[in-house]
Write a protein that holds these residues in place. Structure first.
Motif: not given
Length: 528
Positions: A352-358, A360-373
């Protein structure tokens, strides 16, 4: 008498002849006088009085409880409850014993006996072993050094000398020897020092490092001037030149806590052979797709014996100086999900911090966190694989989005599964909708300034709502905004009086319920 600067010049010349002209002599700009002064100050601050006892008041005031330490670890490390408890108890016992010892009257200290509780951590890669120790050292505010066991050799000729670990601890303590004597030295990949039974007596290097660590693990004094450090030898020459003798500057390892760790991937086989069981150990296969732990770590520690570690390839004297054994279990898919969702300082916040440097606000949904896991769990490298999965999924987004002018990125499970597809959709949306939308809004902003001498900035969060009000027809956005704020022109002019530039930011709430938002804004203005 030879001038010390001549000695320094000759020493530099010798080093450059041997190692080449690219070598940098970092001590060349330090005069012999300043080195001598620094040495005297260090010696006057030395913790070694006649009783040769460290005098670090900050450490002697240690007041943490095991629950304090575990509560801190719970913020950063998911799971590993038994490991965290054992570590918390061992660390508190270590520092409380030191504190108690230094509170004793001098005549009673000779009769006080305490066997240092050095720690051996066992567990697969990426489960948080190093991270836990780093957080403990940070919490109790003691110097901390981490190193891999494989970089050291018995003599230091082909690798580092184990005594350099202690010298590095002094460096971390900014040359405060008293503080360094209460630090923590963490040695990873310690299992690589052990030899397999078939080659055990041929592995001279690993056995030699074990023997080299023996005296450090218990109590010894280490000369801070390494024989292989050119700067230290230069200062020794200055001391000899000035006084004809040099006084050793040493550090005592009596109260330094040593923690060794490794994956010990075949240790369960050693235990299995001893117990003649079919399956045991923290790396036993699990039929559960989420990686059920089956109390493997508890079983390993409950059945682990010193003889198993000796059979694994450790010297009896060496393993005997690591009385506390801590086992960490494999991370399940749920563990990895919780790391992404709740662990303090997790990898998601970094992205989030890396994208904020550009911008860009980033939102990670639980469905993304579950898929990453889910994907990371298949890698079987613990939490380290989380960064790998995130990089593979978002790399192209980092490349494309800054040039598109994107201000928002929603990361859901579908994006993690099909990153190429989602990126193409986002690029098409930016080219066909977002950019024309921004152009319409900019045109509206210019017209508002020319017609009413007001300047409004519309929060990007409001774009989707505005677009929905015109049924997706971007060409109608400017006319919609003009009619939308027309009833509130004078209110906006009043609100912007307090700002020399005359800018008013309009958030999403302003468009969802304009009457209420302007009334509240005006009320705050009047109150101010």
């Amino acid at each position: 008498m030879t001038n010390p600067s001549d000695i320094q010049h000759e020493f530099e010349k010798l080093l450059k002849e041997k190692y080449g002209s690219n070598i940098n002599i970092i001590s060349a700009s330090i005069s012999p006088k300043s080195l001598l002064a620094k040495t005297k100050n260090a010696e006057s601050d030395s913790p070694h009085s006649e009783s040769n006892e460290p005098q670090n008041q900050a450490v002697l005031q240690f007041s943490k409880t095991p629950k304090d330490i575990k509560a801190c670890l719970d913020k950063y490390v998911i799971g590993q409850d038994e490991a965290k408890k054992t570590l918390a108890i061992a660390v508190c016992n270590h520092y409380n014993q030191i504190r108690y010892y230094h509170q004793l009257p001098k005549e009673q200290k000779a009769d006080y006996h305490y066997v240092k509780q050095n720690i051996l951590m066992i567990g697969p890669t990426g489960v948080g072993k190093t991270y836990m120790i780093q957080q403990i050292a940070k919490m109790i505010d003691v110097p901390f050094v981490r190193a891999d066991a494989t970089k050291y050799s018995e003599t230091g000729y082909a690798g580092g000398n184990v005594e350099d670990l202690v010298r590095d601890l002094v460096t971390k303590a900014q040359d405060n020897v008293a503080e360094a004597e209460f630090g923590i030295i963490y040695i990873d990949e310690a299992d690589k020092l052990a030899a397999s039974p078939s080659s055990r007596y041929k592995d001279i290097s690993g056995r030699g490092v074990q023997l080299g660590l023996l005296k450090l693990l218990e109590e010894t004094e280490i000369d801070l001037r390494s024989s292989q450090d050119p700067a230290a030898q230069m200062q020794t020459m200055f001391d000899l030149q000035g006084s004809g003798k040099t006084k050793p500057k040493v550090i005592n390892t009596r109260h330094i806590l040593f923690i060794l760790s490794g994956s010990f991937s075949n240790l369960n086989e050693v235990i299995k052979e001893r117990l003649a069981e079919k399956a045991i150990g923290f790396q036993a296969a699990s039929p559960n797709r989420h990686g059920s732990k089956l109390d493997d770590a508890k079983r390993l520690i409950a059945q682990l014996r010193t003889e198993d570690l000796i059979e694994f390839g450790f010297e009896p004297e060496f393993i005997g100086r690591l009385p506390i054994r801590v086992a960490c279990h494999n991370l399940s898919e749920d563990d990895l999900f919780q790391i992404l969702k709740t662990a303090k300082g997790n990898i998601i916040s970094q992205y989030k911090q890396a994208l904020a440097a550009y911008d860009i606000k980033t939102k990670f949904h639980d469905s993304a966190l579950r898929e990453i896991a889910r994907k990371a769990f298949k890698e079987q490298t613990g939490a380290r694989s989380l960064a790998t999965i995130l990089d593979a999924s978002l790399k192209d987004f980092f490349y494309e989005l800054p040039s598109l002018g994107t201000t928002h990125l929603d990361v859901d499970g579908d994006l993690i599964i099909h990153p190429d597809k989602k990126l193409k959709e986002l690029i098409d949306k930016e080219n066909n909708i977002t950019k024309p939308m921004q152009q319409s809004i900019e045109s509206f902003q210019k017209k508002s300034f020319l017609d009413h001498r007001i300047q409004v900035n519309i929060d990007p969060d409001a774009y989707p709502f505005i677009l929905s009000q015109v049924n997706g027809n971007v060409s109608e956005v400017e006319a919609f905004l003009s009619s939308y704020i027309k009833p509130f022109i004078y209110t906006i002019q009043l609100l912007t009086v307090r700002d020399d530039i005359g800018i008013l930011s309009l958030p999403l709430e302003c468009f969802q319920n304009p009457q209420k938002w302007f009334e509240m804004s005006l009320a705050r203005y009047v109150k101010a």
